[in-house]
Write an enzyme that holds these catalytic residues in place. Sequence first.
Site, PDB file in Angstrom:
ATOM      1  N   HIS A 104       0.874  -1.193   0.000  1.00  0.00           N
ATOM      2  CA  HIS A 104       0.000   0.000   0.000  1.00  0.00           C
ATOM      3  C   HIS A 104       0.903   1.233   0.000  1.00  0.00           C
ATOM      4  O   HIS A 104       1.512   1.568   1.014  1.00  0.00           O
ATOM      5  CB  HIS A 104      -0.908   0.019   1.238  1.00  0.00           C
ATOM      6  CG  HIS A 104      -1.832   1.205   1.294  1.00  0.00           C
ATOM      7  ND1 HIS A 104      -3.178   1.068   1.562  1.00  0.00           N
ATOM      8  CD2 HIS A 104      -1.626   2.532   1.130  1.00  0.00           C
ATOM      9  CE1 HIS A 104      -3.748   2.268   1.551  1.00  0.00           C
ATOM     10  NE2 HIS A 104      -2.812   3.181   1.304  1.00  0.00           N
ATOM     11  N   HIS A 151       1.535   5.384  -1.667  1.00  0.00           N
ATOM     12  CA  HIS A 151       1.146   6.573  -2.453  1.00  0.00           C
ATOM     13  C   HIS A 151       2.400   7.165  -3.077  1.00  0.00           C
ATOM     14  O   HIS A 151       3.326   7.549  -2.357  1.00  0.00           O
ATOM     15  CB  HIS A 151       0.492   7.620  -1.550  1.00  0.00           C
ATOM     16  CG  HIS A 151      -0.777   7.135  -0.924  1.00  0.00           C
ATOM     17  ND1 HIS A 151      -2.018   7.315  -1.497  1.00  0.00           N
ATOM     18  CD2 HIS A 151      -0.991   6.445   0.219  1.00  0.00           C
ATOM     19  CE1 HIS A 151      -2.943   6.763  -0.731  1.00  0.00           C
ATOM     20  NE2 HIS A 151      -2.352   6.230   0.319  1.00  0.00           N
ATOM     21  N   LYS A 188      -9.342  -0.590  -5.673  1.00  0.00           N
ATOM     22  CA  LYS A 188      -9.331   0.111  -4.384  1.00  0.00           C
ATOM     23  C   LYS A 188     -10.699   0.712  -4.092  1.00  0.00           C
ATOM     24  O   LYS A 188     -11.247   1.463  -4.903  1.00  0.00           O
ATOM     25  CB  LYS A 188      -8.281   1.229  -4.441  1.00  0.00           C
ATOM     26  CG  LYS A 188      -8.263   2.126  -3.230  1.00  0.00           C
ATOM     27  CD  LYS A 188      -7.692   1.417  -2.004  1.00  0.00           C
ATOM     28  CE  LYS A 188      -7.929   2.243  -0.755  1.00  0.00           C
ATOM     29  NZ  LYS A 188      -6.722   2.555  -0.038  1.00  0.00           N
ATOM     30  N   HIS A 202     -10.338   0.795   2.048  1.00  0.00           N
ATOM     31  CA  HIS A 202     -10.115   1.808   3.087  1.00  0.00           C
ATOM     32  C   HIS A 202     -11.306   1.696   4.041  1.00  0.00           C
ATOM     33  O   HIS A 202     -12.400   2.144   3.729  1.00  0.00           O
ATOM     34  CB  HIS A 202     -10.024   3.215   2.471  1.00  0.00           C
ATOM     35  CG  HIS A 202      -9.744   4.266   3.512  1.00  0.00           C
ATOM     36  ND1 HIS A 202      -8.563   4.963   3.576  1.00  0.00           N
ATOM     37  CD2 HIS A 202     -10.488   4.710   4.568  1.00  0.00           C
ATOM     38  CE1 HIS A 202      -8.587   5.788   4.610  1.00  0.00           C
ATOM     39  NE2 HIS A 202      -9.751   5.658   5.224  1.00  0.00           N
ATOM     40  N   HIS A 204      -4.406  -0.871   6.054  1.00  0.00           N
ATOM     41  CA  HIS A 204      -3.955  -0.051   7.190  1.00  0.00           C
ATOM     42  C   HIS A 204      -4.886  -0.175   8.392  1.00  0.00           C
ATOM     43  O   HIS A 204      -5.455   0.797   8.853  1.00  0.00           O
ATOM     44  CB  HIS A 204      -3.752   1.421   6.797  1.00  0.00           C
ATOM     45  CG  HIS A 204      -4.808   2.029   5.914  1.00  0.00           C
ATOM     46  ND1 HIS A 204      -6.154   1.954   6.177  1.00  0.00           N
ATOM     47  CD2 HIS A 204      -4.694   2.737   4.764  1.00  0.00           C
ATOM     48  CE1 HIS A 204      -6.808   2.595   5.224  1.00  0.00           C
ATOM     49  NE2 HIS A 204      -5.962   3.064   4.354  1.00  0.00           N
ATOM     50  N   ASP A 254       1.505   2.581   3.549  1.00  0.00           N
ATOM     51  CA  ASP A 254       0.663   3.767   3.392  1.00  0.00           C
ATOM     52  C   ASP A 254       1.515   5.030   3.448  1.00  0.00           C
ATOM     53  O   ASP A 254       1.051   6.076   3.890  1.00  0.00           O
ATOM     54  CB  ASP A 254      -0.452   3.809   4.443  1.00  0.00           C
ATOM     55  CG  ASP A 254      -1.563   4.769   4.058  1.00  0.00           C
ATOM     56  OD1 ASP A 254      -1.595   5.231   2.900  1.00  0.00           O
ATOM     57  OD2 ASP A 254      -2.402   5.074   4.933  1.00  0.00           O
TER      58      ASP A 254
HETATM   59  C1  NCD Z   1      -3.521   9.104   2.185  1.00  0.00           C
HETATM   60  C2  NCD Z   1      -3.086  10.135   1.173  1.00  0.00           C
HETATM   61  O1  NCD Z   1      -2.518  11.153   1.564  1.00  0.00           O
HETATM   62  O2  NCD Z   1      -3.300   9.920  -0.037  1.00  0.00           O
HETATM   63  N1  NCD Z   1      -3.427   9.649   3.503  1.00  0.00           N
HETATM   64  C3  NCD Z   1      -3.301   8.960   4.647  1.00  0.00           C
HETATM   65  O3  NCD Z   1      -3.348   9.552   5.722  1.00  0.00           O
HETATM   66  N2  NCD Z   1      -3.118   7.657   4.639  1.00  0.00           N
HETATM   67  C4  NCD Z   1      -4.874   8.666   1.864  1.00  0.00           C
HETATM   68  C5  NCD Z   1      -5.240   7.371   2.482  1.00  0.00           C
HETATM   69  O4  NCD Z   1      -4.654   6.344   2.182  1.00  0.00           O
HETATM   70  O5  NCD Z   1      -6.162   7.365   3.302  1.00  0.00           O
HETATM   71 ZN    ZN Z   2      -3.253   5.115   1.748  1.00  0.00          ZN
END
Ligand code: NCD
Ligand code: ZN
Length: 365
Positions: free
Chosen positions: A32, A34, A118, A155, A193, A266
């Site tokens: 996971h 970003h 997702k 999520h 998460h 995450d």
């Molecule tokens: C994530 C993001 O910034 O894209 N933020 C987070 O706090 N994890 C979004 C998400 O995965 O919920």
């Molecule tokens: Zn995330």
Amino acid sequence: MIHNRTGKKAANCVTPCPMTHSLTLRRPDDWHLHLRDGAMLSGVLPETARHFARAIIMPNLVPPVVTGAQAAAYRDRILAALPDGMAFEPLMTLYLTEDTDPADVAAAHASGLVKAVKLYPAGATTNSASGVSDFDKVRGVLEKMADIGLPLCVHGEVTDPAVDIFDREAVFIDRVLDPVRRATPGLRVVMEHITTADGVAYVQAHDRDLGATITTHHLIINRNHILVGGIKPHYYCLPVAKRETHRLALRAAATSGDKRFFLGTDSAPHTDPNKESACGCAGCFTATNTMSILAHVFEDEGALDRLEGFTSLNGPAFYRLPANAATITLTKGDAVAYPAKIHTGDGDVTVFDPGFALHWQVLPG
Ligand code: NCD
Ligand code: ZN
């Protein structure tokens, strides 16, 4: 495999054995992650690719990655941003909307491009406005995914304003997750998460078609870390860290050896001005020091021999992919130096501070 300084195998050597100084693992994956796009993508990608072979790439761009064609284009941009000499495989996901076409999802999966879909409940988190409100509208997609064995990454928080933010995960399990799983037999689900003992217990109670990712930061912080002694925006993420009993449940699950739990960092970069703001963004950036932190946690829990399962074996098994053949080696020594911030073309991103010195370091190469 754990080695002592003489290089001899020391498989029975458990913490606090002072002889454990070196640890070789299959190369880890991040289930996971970003990465964003553009200058931010270029800035943060090396932080993950340095240690991780593959990652499940979150689709919450603006606009989101909804179709197979968009996922293919995003994958190309990620590979183009990869510095020469680094190897990394992005595992792409599609952002589920009420208009998602089951045939497009099936084709993107059949081509090998897309490894998961997702689900964001509409409004749950950063860039989730296009998420799902009416689950009847996505029933066809979910049934198709169950047919073809394509996992749904969830999520797991309700967005009902009447539900307290610290209860949103537990309420989601009862109101949404369990009904969706019952309505769609065979649907393979990753609870992403997880932050609560309730999430851990739900996974433990269900043997089939269910796994969960646990982040690095939720093994370290509880809600006091965010709020006591001044507000700490770099510890604010979604789902928000809960009380200490929940953190301990997550640590127990992650270090238990149970194959249903695996690493999804995450890691979610936001620039410092966007974090240190009157309305700061959610997300902790842990790509840089995750492996050092995890080695520390697993050593603390007397579970160094289970780190490889959590970071490198359980995730591939759930996703029905081979574990990586390559390895990484961590060594323990003096405090590890890592940058406080990553400088990107969009601005600085603060690296997650676990609040203590780290002594495990991934050897380069
Ligand atoms: C994530 C993001 O910034 O894209 N933020 C987070 O706090 N994890 C979004 C998400 O995965 O919920
Ligand atoms: Zn995330």
